[in-house]
Design an enzyme around this catalytic site. Structure first.
Site, PDB file in Angstrom:
ATOM      1  N   TYR A   1      -6.445   6.176  -9.495  1.00  0.00           N
ATOM      2  CA  TYR A   1      -6.574   4.821  -9.359  1.00  0.00           C
ATOM      3  C   TYR A   1      -6.171   4.329  -7.831  1.00  0.00           C
ATOM      4  O   TYR A   1      -5.005   4.787  -7.294  1.00  0.00           O
ATOM      5  CB  TYR A   1      -5.194   4.092 -10.206  1.00  0.00           C
ATOM      6  CG  TYR A   1      -4.951   2.419 -10.199  1.00  0.00           C
ATOM      7  CD1 TYR A   1      -6.150   1.895  -9.915  1.00  0.00           C
ATOM      8  CD2 TYR A   1      -3.818   2.200 -10.253  1.00  0.00           C
ATOM      9  CE1 TYR A   1      -5.953   0.431  -9.897  1.00  0.00           C
ATOM     10  CE2 TYR A   1      -3.441   0.543  -9.912  1.00  0.00           C
ATOM     11  CZ  TYR A   1      -4.519  -0.224  -9.897  1.00  0.00           C
ATOM     12  OH  TYR A   1      -4.482  -1.302  -9.890  1.00  0.00           O
TER      13      TYR A   1
ATOM     14  N   CYS B   1       4.858  -6.294 -10.626  1.00  0.00           N
ATOM     15  CA  CYS B   1       5.801  -6.128  -9.385  1.00  0.00           C
ATOM     16  C   CYS B   1       5.686  -7.644  -8.762  1.00  0.00           C
ATOM     17  O   CYS B   1       4.445  -7.808  -8.260  1.00  0.00           O
ATOM     18  CB  CYS B   1       5.712  -4.952  -8.511  1.00  0.00           C
ATOM     19  SG  CYS B   1       6.805  -5.304  -7.063  1.00  0.00           S
TER      20      CYS B   1
ATOM     21  N   ASP C   1       0.962  -1.204   0.119  1.00  0.00           N
ATOM     22  CA  ASP C   1      -0.033  -0.119  -0.010  1.00  0.00           C
ATOM     23  C   ASP C   1       0.785   1.238  -0.001  1.00  0.00           C
ATOM     24  O   ASP C   1       1.720   1.442   0.815  1.00  0.00           O
ATOM     25  CB  ASP C   1      -0.762  -0.148   1.070  1.00  0.00           C
ATOM     26  CG  ASP C   1      -1.790   1.094   1.255  1.00  0.00           C
ATOM     27  OD1 ASP C   1      -3.169   0.600   0.797  1.00  0.00           O
ATOM     28  OD2 ASP C   1      -1.770   2.226   1.380  1.00  0.00           O
TER      29      ASP C   1
ATOM     30  N   ASN D   1      -5.283   1.541  -6.318  1.00  0.00           N
ATOM     31  CA  ASN D   1      -4.304   0.894  -5.962  1.00  0.00           C
ATOM     32  C   ASN D   1      -2.747   1.690  -6.202  1.00  0.00           C
ATOM     33  O   ASN D   1      -1.980   1.232  -5.702  1.00  0.00           O
ATOM     34  CB  ASN D   1      -4.148  -0.271  -6.747  1.00  0.00           C
ATOM     35  CG  ASN D   1      -4.579  -1.499  -6.245  1.00  0.00           C
ATOM     36  OD1 ASN D   1      -4.916  -1.475  -5.006  1.00  0.00           O
ATOM     37  ND2 ASN D   1      -4.821  -2.591  -6.905  1.00  0.00           N
ATOM     38  N   TYR D   2      -2.935   3.035  -6.426  1.00  0.00           N
ATOM     39  CA  TYR D   2      -1.988   4.152  -6.079  1.00  0.00           C
ATOM     40  C   TYR D   2      -2.456   5.087  -5.298  1.00  0.00           C
ATOM     41  O   TYR D   2      -2.438   6.132  -5.438  1.00  0.00           O
ATOM     42  CB  TYR D   2      -1.628   4.819  -7.511  1.00  0.00           C
ATOM     43  CG  TYR D   2      -0.986   3.739  -8.589  1.00  0.00           C
ATOM     44  CD1 TYR D   2      -0.249   2.691  -8.143  1.00  0.00           C
ATOM     45  CD2 TYR D   2      -1.037   4.119 -10.032  1.00  0.00           C
ATOM     46  CE1 TYR D   2       0.149   1.886  -9.440  1.00  0.00           C
ATOM     47  CE2 TYR D   2      -0.448   3.163 -10.949  1.00  0.00           C
ATOM     48  CZ  TYR D   2       0.092   2.131 -10.556  1.00  0.00           C
ATOM     49  OH  TYR D   2       0.795   1.416 -11.376  1.00  0.00           O
TER      50      TYR D   2
ATOM     51  N   ILE E   1     -10.723 -10.495   2.998  1.00  0.00           N
ATOM     52  CA  ILE E   1     -10.832 -11.536   1.987  1.00  0.00           C
ATOM     53  C   ILE E   1      -9.666 -12.615   2.090  1.00  0.00           C
ATOM     54  O   ILE E   1      -8.576 -12.226   2.165  1.00  0.00           O
ATOM     55  CB  ILE E   1     -10.809 -10.776   0.412  1.00  0.00           C
ATOM     56  CG1 ILE E   1     -11.943  -9.697   0.453  1.00  0.00           C
ATOM     57  CG2 ILE E   1     -10.800 -11.865  -0.537  1.00  0.00           C
ATOM     58  CD1 ILE E   1     -11.439  -8.414  -0.226  1.00  0.00           C
TER      59      ILE E   1
ATOM     60  N   GLY F   1      -3.921  -9.821  -2.178  1.00  0.00           N
ATOM     61  CA  GLY F   1      -5.170  -9.330  -1.474  1.00  0.00           C
ATOM     62  C   GLY F   1      -5.328  -8.037  -1.926  1.00  0.00           C
ATOM     63  O   GLY F   1      -6.391  -7.599  -2.094  1.00  0.00           O
TER      64      GLY F   1
ATOM     65  N   SER G   1      -2.173  -0.727   5.304  1.00  0.00           N
ATOM     66  CA  SER G   1      -2.502  -2.124   5.843  1.00  0.00           C
ATOM     67  C   SER G   1      -1.623  -2.252   7.049  1.00  0.00           C
ATOM     68  O   SER G   1      -1.805  -3.190   7.657  1.00  0.00           O
ATOM     69  CB  SER G   1      -1.852  -3.208   4.596  1.00  0.00           C
ATOM     70  OG  SER G   1      -0.584  -2.795   4.462  1.00  0.00           O
TER      71      SER G   1
END
Ligand code: FDA
Length: 504
Positions: free
Chosen positions: A444, A148, A86, A446-447, A213, A154, A91
Site C-alpha cells: 500500500y 488517525c 509519511d 500510503n504505508y 495539490i 494531501g 515530505s
C-alpha cells in the site's frame, strides 16, 4: 538573484513584505526548527537527515505557484508536506539537495455543502479537522477516510486512504470529484484543465510525483443516526488463533455495513507470571443499531459469541473519536488538535492476503512477534464496495480478490535500537512471503516502505522504478509513467520513490 528574492518579488504585487516575512523561513530564523519538526510523526527520520534550505508556508495559492517557479529557476528540489505522516518522511527529508519544503499547514480551509453532499477541502487540513467540520454541519454525513485524525488530507487522498467506512463507500480517493493542482510550470489547474489522465493519477498514485495539490472536492457519504462499536479480545489461551483463522474466512464477506478488523499485539499472559502471549482485538464499526449487528454476527461469526453488553451505540462522529483512540466523552474539538498524539521511531510494512493463512503459518508469525514486545499487526478486511470497483478505476489496484491487508508495525524510543528493529521487521517480512500476494507482492503506497526500492536521485529509470511501482500500483504503474511523462517531462517533482519519466 537568489531563491528568496525570486520568491519575495514574485508575489509582491499583491502581498506586502510583512506577509512574505511570515511565510519563508531559513535556518537562521527562530521558527525554522519548530516548524520543521511540527508534524513529523516518525522520529527515525529526524536523525542524520538533510535539512531544507527554506520552509515555505503559503497562505494563498499564488504563493505555491511562486515557490514552484522560483525553485525550478534556482535548482531547488521541492518537498510538499500536508500532515507530515509519511512513513519514510519523504515530505520533509530529501536525498537530493538543496531543497525546500512547501508546508501546507496554512492552506487548510474546509467548506461543507450539505445540500449538494460535497465539500472543498484544502490539502493542509487534517482528517480530524475534516470530520469535525462535517459533523458541525450535519450528523447525517461522513467521509470514508482514515482513522488517525492528524493524518493530512494531501497525503491521504493522493495515496488512497481507507478507514472504517471503506467497505461501504470505497477509499477517500474514490470519493474525489475535483481537485486543484499547481504543476511543474507553476500553472494552477482544476479537473477540467488538468484533464482526466492527471485527475486519475492523483487519486491513488501519490501527489508528490505530479505537482502540489492545493484542494479537493469530495463527496460526502450518508451515515445513519446510530452506529454500534464493539471490541472483543482473545489471547492464545482463549483461542485467538482459531478465532483469527475463522475471521480470515468471513471478514471480507460480511455485510458492507459491518467493518470488523483485527489488531494483534503482544500482551502479558493472564495467569502465568511474567510470560507473554498474543492478544487479538476484534474491533468493529457497524452502521446501524446493536440488535441488527448481533443478528449478523450470530450468522457469520457465532464463535466470537458477541453479546449485547459488548456493544455500544453512538453517533458516527463519536465512533470517529473511538477509532482515534480518545477516551469516550472527549469533546469533539480534540479532533482539531494537529499535534500527533504520540511520536516515536517506527518502521512499517504492508501485505495483501488472498488465501487464508494456515494455523501453522499463524503460529509461526506469533512466535516472531513475541520477540518484539512493541510489535503490532493491523488486519483490515476488504470486500464490500472495494470489490465492486475495478482495479484500474484509480491507480490504487488492491480491489477484488483480496481477503485482507496486513500492516506490520514496530515502534521504539531511541536511535540505538534502529538497526536491530529494522532488521527484525525485515526478517518478519521474509517469513511472511509464502502466505501473502505474489508476483507482485503487493503493498500500500500510503504505508510507504523504501525497502521496496528507491530511485537513484537524478536518474530514475523505468526498470528500476518497476520494482516498487508494480507492488504499489500493479498494472496501473505504466499509465502513471505515461501521465508523468506528459505532465512533468523534466522530472522536476521527484523523490526516492516518485514515478519516473519514459526515456524520450
Ligand atoms: P505527508 O505530508 O507526509 O505526505 C505524504 C506524501 O504525500 C509525501 O510524499 C508528500 O510529498 C505527498 N503530499 C502530501 N501533500 C501533498 C500535496 N498537497 N500535493 C502533492 N503531494 C503531497 N492511511 C490510511 O489509509 N488509513 C489510516 O487509517 C491511516 N492511519 C495512519 C495513522 C498514522 C499514525 C500514520 C502515521 C499514518 C496513517 N496512515 C493511514 C497513512 C497515511 O495515509 C499516509 O502516511 C499519508 O500519506 C499521510 O498523509 P500526510 O499528508 O499526513 O503526509
Amino acid at each position: 538573484g537568489s531563491f528568496q528574492q525570486c520568491f519575495s518579488s514574485d508575489f509582491q504585487h499583491s502581498y506586502n513584505s510583512t506577509t512574505s516575512g511570515s511565510m519563508i523561513f531559513s535556518k537562521n530564523n527562530s521558527t525554522y526548527a519548530s516548524l520543521l519538526k511540527s508534524s513529523v510523526r516518525n522520529l527515525r527520520l529526524l536523525i542524520n537527515s538533510s535539512e531544507p534550505q527554506f520552509i515555505i508556508s503559503p497562505f494563498h495559492d499564488s504563493h505555491v505557484q511562486a515557490a514552484v517557479i522560483c525553485s525550478k529557476k534556482h535548482g531547488m528540489q521541492v518537498r510538499v508536506r500536508s500532515g507530515g505522516h509519511d512513513y519514510e518522511g519523504l515530505s520533509y527529508v530529501s536525498d537530493i539537495v538543496p531543497f525546500i519544503i512547501i508546508d501546507l499547514v496554512n492552506l487548510r480551509s474546509i467548506s461543507i455543502d450539505v445540500e449538494n453532499e460535497s465539500a472543498w477541502v484544502e490539502s493542509g487540513a487534517t482528517l480530524g479537522e475534516l470530520y469535525y467540520k462535517i459533523s458541525e454541519k450535519s450528523n447525517a454525513y461522513g467521509f470514508p477516510a482514515g482513522s488517525c485524525p492528524t493524518v493530512g488530507v494531501g497525503g491521504q487522498l493522493s495515496g488512497g486512504g481507507f478507514g472504517t467506512l471503506f467497505r461501504k463507500y470505497g477509499l477517500a480517493a474514490d470519493n474525489v470529484m475535483d481537485a486543484k493542482i499547481v504543476d511543474a510550470d507553476g500553472k494552477l489547474l482544476d479537473r477540467k484543465s488538468m484533464g482526466e489522465d492527471l485527475f486519475w493519477a492523483i487519486r491513488g498514485g501519490g501527489g508528490s510525483s505530479f505537482g502540489v495539490i492545493l484542494a479537493w472536492k469530495i463527496r460526502l457519504v450518508p451515515v445513519p443516526p446510530v452506529v454500534t462499536i464493539f471490541k472483543v479480545k482473545k489471547t492464545l489461551e482463549q483461542g485467538a488463533t482459531e478465532h483469527l483463522h475463522k475471521w480470515q474466512a468471513i471478514a471480507s464477506k460480511l455485510h458492507e455495513d459491518l467493518f470488523l478488523h483485527a489488531v494483534v499485539n503482544v500482551a502479558n499472559a493472564p495467569s502465568n507470571g511474567g510470560s507473554k502471549t498474543i492478544q487479538i482485538s476484534f474491533i468493529s464499526l457497524f452502521l446501524g443499531p446493536a440488535e441488527r449487528l448481533l443478528l449478523l454476527m450470530k450468522v457469520s461469526f457465532p464463535e466470537l459469541a458477541l453479546e449485547r453488553n459488548n456493544c455500544t451505540e453512538m453517533s458516527w462522529i463519536q465512533s470517529v473519536l473511538y477509532f482515534a483512540g480518545f477516551p469516550s466523552r472527549s469533546p469533539l474539538r480534540v479532533l482539531l488538535d494537529r499535534s500527533p498524539q504520540s511520536k516515536s521511531f517506527f518502521k512499517a510494512k504492508s501485505d495483501y492476503v488472498k488465501e487464508p493463512i494456515s494455523k501453522a503459518g499463524l503460529e509461526g508469525l506469533w512466535q516472531r512477534l513475541m520477540v518484539e514486545q512493541t510489535s503490532l499487526l493491523i488486519l483490515t478486511p476488504y470486500g464490500g464496495k472495494m470489490s465492486d470497483i475495478s482495479d484500474s478505476e484509480t491507480p490504487f489496484p488492491h480491489r477484488s480478490g483480496n481477503l485482507y491487508q496486513i500492516q506490520y508495525l514496530v515502534t521504539w524510543d531511541s536511535d540505538n535500537e534502529t538497526q536491530q528493529q529494522i532488521g527484525w521487521m525485515r526478517s518478519l517480512y521474509a517469513y511472511m512471503a509464502p502466505y501473502v500476494s505474489k508476483s507482485p507482492r503487493a503493498a500500500y503506497l500510503n504505508y510507504r516502505d523504501l525497502d521496496l526500492g528507491q530511485n537513484d536521485n537524478n536518474n530514475a529509470s523505468y526498470a528500476q522504478a518497476s520494482t516498487w511501482g508494480l507492488k504499489y500500483f500493479k498494472n496501473n504503474f505504466k499509465r502513471l509513467v505515461r501521465v508523468k511523462t506528459v505532465i512533468d517531462p523534466s522530472n522536476f517533482f521527484r523523490n526516492e520513490q516518485s514515478i519516473p519519466v519514459f526515456p524520450s
